[in-house]
Design a protein around this motif. Structure first.
Motif, PDB file in Angstrom:
ATOM      1  N   LEU A  76       0.863  -1.189   0.000  1.00  0.00           N
ATOM      2  CA  LEU A  76       0.000   0.000   0.000  1.00  0.00           C
ATOM      3  C   LEU A  76       0.895   1.233   0.000  1.00  0.00           C
ATOM      4  O   LEU A  76       1.632   1.455   0.964  1.00  0.00           O
ATOM      5  CB  LEU A  76      -0.886  -0.026   1.247  1.00  0.00           C
ATOM      6  N   PHE A  96      -4.783  -0.930  -9.010  1.00  0.00           N
ATOM      7  CA  PHE A  96      -5.784  -0.746  -7.962  1.00  0.00           C
ATOM      8  C   PHE A  96      -5.486   0.561  -7.232  1.00  0.00           C
ATOM      9  O   PHE A  96      -4.385   0.757  -6.730  1.00  0.00           O
ATOM     10  CB  PHE A  96      -5.729  -1.888  -6.955  1.00  0.00           C
ATOM     11  N   ARG A  97      -6.488   1.418  -7.193  1.00  0.00           N
ATOM     12  CA  ARG A  97      -6.326   2.704  -6.502  1.00  0.00           C
ATOM     13  C   ARG A  97      -7.328   2.783  -5.357  1.00  0.00           C
ATOM     14  O   ARG A  97      -8.429   2.231  -5.449  1.00  0.00           O
ATOM     15  CB  ARG A  97      -6.600   3.857  -7.460  1.00  0.00           C
ATOM     16  N   LEU A  98      -6.978   3.517  -4.316  1.00  0.00           N
ATOM     17  CA  LEU A  98      -7.922   3.710  -3.217  1.00  0.00           C
ATOM     18  C   LEU A  98      -7.584   4.997  -2.478  1.00  0.00           C
ATOM     19  O   LEU A  98      -6.549   5.612  -2.740  1.00  0.00           O
ATOM     20  CB  LEU A  98      -7.916   2.519  -2.256  1.00  0.00           C
ATOM     21  N   GLN A  99      -8.493   5.380  -1.596  1.00  0.00           N
ATOM     22  CA  GLN A  99      -8.255   6.566  -0.786  1.00  0.00           C
ATOM     23  C   GLN A  99      -8.346   6.183   0.673  1.00  0.00           C
ATOM     24  O   GLN A  99      -9.136   5.306   1.045  1.00  0.00           O
ATOM     25  CB  GLN A  99      -9.308   7.630  -1.107  1.00  0.00           C
ATOM     26  N   ASP A 100      -7.548   6.825   1.499  1.00  0.00           N
ATOM     27  CA  ASP A 100      -7.642   6.539   2.926  1.00  0.00           C
ATOM     28  C   ASP A 100      -8.708   7.424   3.566  1.00  0.00           C
ATOM     29  O   ASP A 100      -9.414   8.167   2.865  1.00  0.00           O
ATOM     30  CB  ASP A 100      -6.278   6.651   3.614  1.00  0.00           C
ATOM     31  N   ARG A 101      -8.846   7.348   4.882  1.00  0.00           N
ATOM     32  CA  ARG A 101      -9.928   8.063   5.557  1.00  0.00           C
ATOM     33  C   ARG A 101      -9.801   9.566   5.436  1.00  0.00           C
ATOM     34  O   ARG A 101     -10.750  10.298   5.700  1.00  0.00           O
ATOM     35  CB  ARG A 101     -10.024   7.625   7.012  1.00  0.00           C
ATOM     36  N   LYS A 102      -8.585  10.030   5.079  1.00  0.00           N
ATOM     37  CA  LYS A 102      -8.404  11.468   4.880  1.00  0.00           C
ATOM     38  C   LYS A 102      -8.454  11.841   3.402  1.00  0.00           C
ATOM     39  O   LYS A 102      -7.964  12.894   2.997  1.00  0.00           O
ATOM     40  CB  LYS A 102      -7.075  11.900   5.488  1.00  0.00           C
ATOM     41  N   LEU A 108      -2.217   0.067  -4.760  1.00  0.00           N
ATOM     42  CA  LEU A 108      -1.623  -1.223  -4.434  1.00  0.00           C
ATOM     43  C   LEU A 108      -0.577  -1.467  -5.505  1.00  0.00           C
ATOM     44  O   LEU A 108      -0.899  -1.578  -6.687  1.00  0.00           O
ATOM     45  CB  LEU A 108      -2.693  -2.322  -4.446  1.00  0.00           C
TER      46      LEU A 108
ATOM     47  N   ASP B  93     -14.682   3.611   9.028  1.00  0.00           N
ATOM     48  CA  ASP B  93     -13.495   4.203   8.416  1.00  0.00           C
ATOM     49  C   ASP B  93     -12.222   3.416   8.661  1.00  0.00           C
ATOM     50  O   ASP B  93     -11.186   3.717   8.073  1.00  0.00           O
ATOM     51  CB  ASP B  93     -13.281   5.622   8.984  1.00  0.00           C
ATOM     52  N   ASN B  94     -12.278   2.445   9.564  1.00  0.00           N
ATOM     53  CA  ASN B  94     -11.047   1.721   9.877  1.00  0.00           C
ATOM     54  C   ASN B  94     -10.630   0.751   8.781  1.00  0.00           C
ATOM     55  O   ASN B  94      -9.541   0.206   8.819  1.00  0.00           O
ATOM     56  CB  ASN B  94     -11.217   0.935  11.183  1.00  0.00           C
ATOM     57  N   PHE B  96      -9.809  -0.165   4.828  1.00  0.00           N
ATOM     58  CA  PHE B  96      -9.513   0.348   3.490  1.00  0.00           C
ATOM     59  C   PHE B  96     -10.445  -0.350   2.494  1.00  0.00           C
ATOM     60  O   PHE B  96     -10.480  -1.575   2.431  1.00  0.00           O
ATOM     61  CB  PHE B  96      -8.071   0.031   3.094  1.00  0.00           C
ATOM     62  N   ARG B  97     -11.160   0.453   1.737  1.00  0.00           N
ATOM     63  CA  ARG B  97     -12.079  -0.088   0.732  1.00  0.00           C
ATOM     64  C   ARG B  97     -11.642   0.385  -0.642  1.00  0.00           C
ATOM     65  O   ARG B  97     -11.104   1.476  -0.790  1.00  0.00           O
ATOM     66  CB  ARG B  97     -13.493   0.404   0.997  1.00  0.00           C
ATOM     67  N   LEU B  98     -11.907  -0.417  -1.643  1.00  0.00           N
ATOM     68  CA  LEU B  98     -11.598   0.008  -3.010  1.00  0.00           C
ATOM     69  C   LEU B  98     -12.516  -0.712  -3.984  1.00  0.00           C
ATOM     70  O   LEU B  98     -13.227  -1.635  -3.599  1.00  0.00           O
ATOM     71  CB  LEU B  98     -10.134  -0.233  -3.356  1.00  0.00           C
ATOM     72  N   TYR B 106     -14.153  -4.153  -3.029  1.00  0.00           N
ATOM     73  CA  TYR B 106     -13.136  -4.962  -2.358  1.00  0.00           C
ATOM     74  C   TYR B 106     -12.694  -4.261  -1.083  1.00  0.00           C
ATOM     75  O   TYR B 106     -12.975  -3.091  -0.867  1.00  0.00           O
ATOM     76  CB  TYR B 106     -11.923  -5.163  -3.282  1.00  0.00           C
ATOM     77  N   LEU B 108      -9.197  -4.259   1.895  1.00  0.00           N
ATOM     78  CA  LEU B 108      -7.914  -4.786   2.351  1.00  0.00           C
ATOM     79  C   LEU B 108      -8.175  -5.312   3.755  1.00  0.00           C
ATOM     80  O   LEU B 108      -8.499  -4.542   4.660  1.00  0.00           O
ATOM     81  CB  LEU B 108      -6.848  -3.691   2.359  1.00  0.00           C
ATOM     82  N   TYR B 141      -4.304  -4.795   7.007  1.00  0.00           N
ATOM     83  CA  TYR B 141      -4.492  -3.367   6.745  1.00  0.00           C
ATOM     84  C   TYR B 141      -5.594  -2.814   7.629  1.00  0.00           C
ATOM     85  O   TYR B 141      -6.663  -3.417   7.754  1.00  0.00           O
ATOM     86  CB  TYR B 141      -4.859  -3.157   5.269  1.00  0.00           C
ATOM     87  N   ASP B 143      -7.071   1.180   8.545  1.00  0.00           N
ATOM     88  CA  ASP B 143      -6.907   2.617   8.325  1.00  0.00           C
ATOM     89  C   ASP B 143      -7.097   3.367   9.637  1.00  0.00           C
ATOM     90  O   ASP B 143      -8.103   4.037   9.850  1.00  0.00           O
ATOM     91  CB  ASP B 143      -7.895   3.094   7.251  1.00  0.00           C
ATOM     92  N   ALA B 145      -7.156   5.925  12.593  1.00  0.00           N
ATOM     93  CA  ALA B 145      -7.331   7.383  12.626  1.00  0.00           C
ATOM     94  C   ALA B 145      -6.011   8.050  13.008  1.00  0.00           C
ATOM     95  O   ALA B 145      -5.629   9.073  12.451  1.00  0.00           O
ATOM     96  CB  ALA B 145      -8.421   7.756  13.615  1.00  0.00           C
ATOM     97  N   ARG B 155      -0.692   1.049   9.866  1.00  0.00           N
ATOM     98  CA  ARG B 155      -1.822   0.822   8.965  1.00  0.00           C
ATOM     99  C   ARG B 155      -1.572  -0.401   8.070  1.00  0.00           C
ATOM    100  O   ARG B 155      -2.512  -1.002   7.575  1.00  0.00           O
ATOM    101  CB  ARG B 155      -2.084   2.080   8.125  1.00  0.00           C
TER     102      ARG B 155
END
Lengths: 601, 601
Positions: A76, A96-102, A108, B93-94, B96-98, B106, B108, B141, B143, B145, B155
């Motif tokens: 990641l 594969f792209r994703l965004q974190d909580r921020k 990946l 939010d904890n 990671f989603r994609l 999906y 992680l 994984y 996420d 805070a 993370r």
């Protein structure tokens, strides 16, 4: 400790899974090595884990042998380094792209050039620190459009990837040679016949480049070889260009009305019927075919180009894709397809079926300087002085005797035509054969592209900042396991090489006789003490037939049957590969089996 | 092969990195074990990799020892199984989603209960297949805070997670006991003093549950212990509830005007001033404090509840969070915070500062049956017959002598109050001390929750389908490395235990004398042959001072100095932990060092 079938987390399957088309995939699922978790994503069961660990250990030993040091980078990763090299955009849907909580962007990692480069930048500052070779065995992610064939093309897979760092080319050459030798040793230890072939490297690649291919009918790669030892990936084959021809005596080109000739076949027939030449018949090789391609550039834009090649050759889009980027100024990998309706509409200067370079050098149609403005690249066979029948840029019109150099020019020369069985090898080593193969490794000089993009410079011997040159060495760990399964199986099941088999021997106790079970138990214990790893079929209520077919499916190199022969003090040793068996005395069985296992490892 | 400092991919740092606050983080970065790649995400450099592999090997050996089988599940997983158990929503939010290229969801995986359960469902069908214990060492994984403290809360991190599967509780109990013993053996081999403490398990948890905590001032977990051997995570401490009191002689409750008493302090003062009782002064323990909490439910909704507890005790939101879910019918983990303005606005029946259960059982205010409709849970100290001063649900009004059971009821009893130093242990083993610790492992009976949600049933001995019961056993691999660094360092650097040190000895060659370098080189070669792993400081132009401080920072258990003493045929052996050193003859040095290394391993 022995693996016991009575408790091993395993269920062998008699039938091939519905979604499995190739033998390695079918058998590795049936033998309980892997299970599908999602398209292109697999879970590893205990027997698969043993294979994986054994293979990883061989890879580690050989990497350590050449002085490469093990590291491990995250899967990641933040977007920024991949933006700096342009690959955040280049990878398109494959990443594969994703965004974190921020809402920060992450990926990946499909490969780790960026983080390897940054790690060295982070730690090293001087030529004294170099050369360096570091590697990792790590899980990669690639959102394949069509994951297929089990482990052969997955979306989550394991690779060994190494990178070398040097200031001097000779150090980089040495690292390349060391990796080449290490890969050959690994494949040798695995008993896998793999051939290194010349390759062109992808985006940001450097010069020398070789792929390690396992020849195999189900392979996705095509390569060629000659009797004289030439081997190359089909994308890397160079055409032996003919010498320029003296065209001074040739007549001027003539435009002819050729109705309904928008294919090479109809054109040749019409030429022969209406405009025969005295000495010999027209053939497709006399025509210059101009193929429109659409190119998706790394920056997301679309470019259109025309490729000119002899009419008897098909255009090979993969070869074009490998070469066209640099002609169009692409910073990364491009995707090429046949020109679409939209591409043609966007370029009204192109008359479908009758495209040509133009009738004279003074009034070119194709080329960035031509009236169409579309870049024009030609096959190496289109040399100065050659004469062609080609489109006259008007419906039902062709021009005959249009001479390369005299009547038309081009923006560049490109390897665009299909390579054919029987073509001459570029090194003169004889005619080429084409074969299919599975790419298991790729080594290449990476040059300074990543170091420049990410600012990896160190002080040289004169105290000046110098950009580091890199080498890249990939090795598909999970894919190699699949190749091993392809190479080592028969209709009954798998036949693992001793170097990676989950166990050296598969001990089968047959019958309900307690004495047999006890003898087998003792034999297994003695074997383990002697350093022979065992898989022990100790299931009490399973028939000998089921046990034997499981043993053949699971594929340990040697099967030891403790059964009826025990009454005469014998056990049976069966070679899984040859199928040959022999009776040996239980007394001396341990040393016989241990010797045999050592020889097979 | 020795690790050579002349070529090792390493740069030691004299200063602590700006973002590192705890010793393990500071030292592991300074000693070149890890580098930060992104918040809570680390790269592993060669020395860190050696540590990681050594630790993983110990974990593998102990898991194999208890018959657990190694598997490996993907990190990238489809949403569906996590939806079936409700955790796709629960994780909030904890996680990671994609989405992949086809817009399929999906994640992680933060933990793998679902895929372990499905794998067993996939393969097994009968009680004969059970019990089973499988494990993986895998990258997780989460996420976070607030990722912090280097490897302690990351993370991307590595865990060993195992699950056991059984039909009979006694098999599940045995698997639990085996894991408990394995963990204790692992910590013993690591020389890490870890204490198992009683814990409550999270969502979908079962009954028995223990955490393995490393006592440490920087730990995020609080636990208590008594001299008599009681140990529990603070969330798991149960209150010794007093016996019910006979309230038959008590007078009826009375409402008093108590202006400006919206805190316990002002209320006690006003009670004492205006309504003193004859026998003793009012204290905070005589008041019943009613605390509003807001609960984020797994399904995304928000619930409000009121917790009643003695006024001399603070509410402990973490303890409430661990227990409140089941009272509110939550299917998974909940998040608890103090009630907000919005929570109060949404419940106009709650009068801020003067909340109380109501003046009589006939007209309750709190509770699902009360006029407010807000669930009312009380601390175990609120037993039948106890008499309280509490809010009268009107501004500036309190009720005195309100008797539990006689005048008010409640929806449930909850562990809500802070645990204090000096409280009695629930097992009567003496007063409690509170300590901080780092959670390194967690074992618990998982029950049938996952098996039910995902349909894991097998045929029992009577041929009927029965739901499988599970156990869950987590072990934080990368976190254990950080704990080891916390436990093993001094002001000069790290002091790795021999069982996981990157090398047994650190050989330092000092001075420019070629004879010294040659002798050191020979010693290193001889040590490696004798099975002693070495880190060799062979850098030619580095001062002895720098070499010594690097050796102390890097933390191999034994430092061997080949230097001036060589003239007299001696080398110096230094114990990194004690700092003690001795001269030994070069002649016999290999066997002395080998013996020492073996003893430290």
């Amino acid at each position: 400790m022995p693996l016991r079938l009575s408790s091993l987390f395993l269920r062998t399957l008699r039938d091939n899974p519905a979604d499995a088309e190739v033998a390695s995939h079918q058998l590795m699922v049936r033998a309980g090595c892997i299970r599908r978790a999602a398209p292109g994503i697999y879970s590893w069961l205990p027997l698969g884990m043993k294979l994986l660990r054994n293979l990883e250990e061989i890879v580690r030993e050989e990497m350590e042998h050449i002085g490469s040091q093990e590291v491990h980078f995250p899967a990641l990763l933040p977007k920024e380094p991949y933006e700096a090299t342009g690959r955040w955009a280049d990878y398109g849907d494959n990443m594969f792209r994703l965004q974190d909580r921020k809402d920060a962007d992450y990926l990946l990692a499909p490969t780790h050039e960026e983080v390897f480069t940054l790690a060295v930048k982070d730690l090293y500052t001087s030529y004294k620190d170099l050369p360096l070779s570091i590697y990792q065995i790590q899980t990669k992610y690639r959102d394949e459009a069509r994951p297929r064939a089990g482990l052969l093309r997955g979306r989550e897979f394991i690779m060994k990837d190494s990178y070398s760092f040097a200031l001097e080319q000779q150090d980089q050459d040495a690292a390349y040679a060391a990796h080449r030798a290490a890969y050959l040793r690994i494949f040798d230890r695995l008993g896998l016949e793999v051939v290194p072939v010349d390759a062109v490297s992808g985006a940001m690649g450097g010069s020398a480049s070789e792929e390690f291919l396992f020849p195999c009918a189900i392979g996705e790669d095509t390569f060629v070889e000659s009797d004289g030892g030439y081997r190359a990936n089909v994308e890397a084959v160079t055409t032996v260009a003919p010498e320029p021809v003296d065209a001074s005596g040739l007549p001027p080109a003539e435009v002819h009305h050729t109705p309904g000739t928008d294919t090479i076949e109809t054109l040749v027939a019409a030429a022969q019927a209406d405009h025969p030449r005295p000495d010999r018949a027209w053939t497709a090789a006399d025509t210059l075919k101009n193929v429109v391609i659409g190119v998706d550039m790394p920056d997301g834009t679309r470019k259109v180009a025309v490729i000119g090649l002899p009419g008897d050759r098909a255009a090979d889009l993969k070869r074009i894709e490998a070469a066209v980027g640099e002609h169009l100024g692409a910073a990364g990998e491009v995707a090429v397809e046949a020109g679409t309706e939209a591409d043609l509409r966007a370029n009204p200067g192109l008359v479908r079926g009758y495209i040509g370079p133009g009738l004279s050098r003074e009034e070119p149609v194709l080329g960035v300087e031509g009236s169409s403005g579309v870049p024009y690249l030609v096959d190496p066979r289109v040399v100065e002085g050659t004469s062609w029948i080609t489109g006259a840029n008007a419906a039902d019109q062709h021009v005959f005797g249009l001479v390369a150099g005299r009547d038309f020019g081009w923006d560049g020369v490109i390897e665009a035509a299909e390579v054919r069985e029987g073509d001459e090898a570029p090194d003169g080593s004889g005619p080429l054969r084409t074969r299919r193969g599975i790419e298991l490794g790729h080594i290449f000089h990476l040059g300074t592209g990543y170091a420049e993009a990410l600012g990896l410079k160190v002080l040289d011997v004169n105290g000046k900042l110098a950009t580091v040159t890199m080498g890249s060495y990939g090795f598909g760990v999970t894919r190699v396991l699949a190749a091993l399964a392809e190479a080592n199986h028969d209709e009954k099941g798998l036949i693992w090489p001793g170097s990676i088999a989950p166990a050296d021997v598969h001990v089968v106790a047959t019958g309900k006789d307690q004495a047999i079970h006890d003898a087998a138990e003792q034999l297994v214990a003695d074997l383990e003490v002697s350093g022979v790893s065992t898989l022990f079929d100790d299931r009490p209520k399973v028939s000998p037939g089921v046990k034997f077919s499981d043993a053949e499916l699971l594929g340990m190199p040697t099967i030891v049957v403790v059964g009826r022969g025990l009454a005469e003090g014998n056990v049976e040793l069966k070679d899984r590969r040859s199928g040959e068996s022999e009776q040996v005395r239980l007394d001396g069985a341990v040393s016989v089996i241990a010797e045999r296992a050592a020889a097979l490892r």
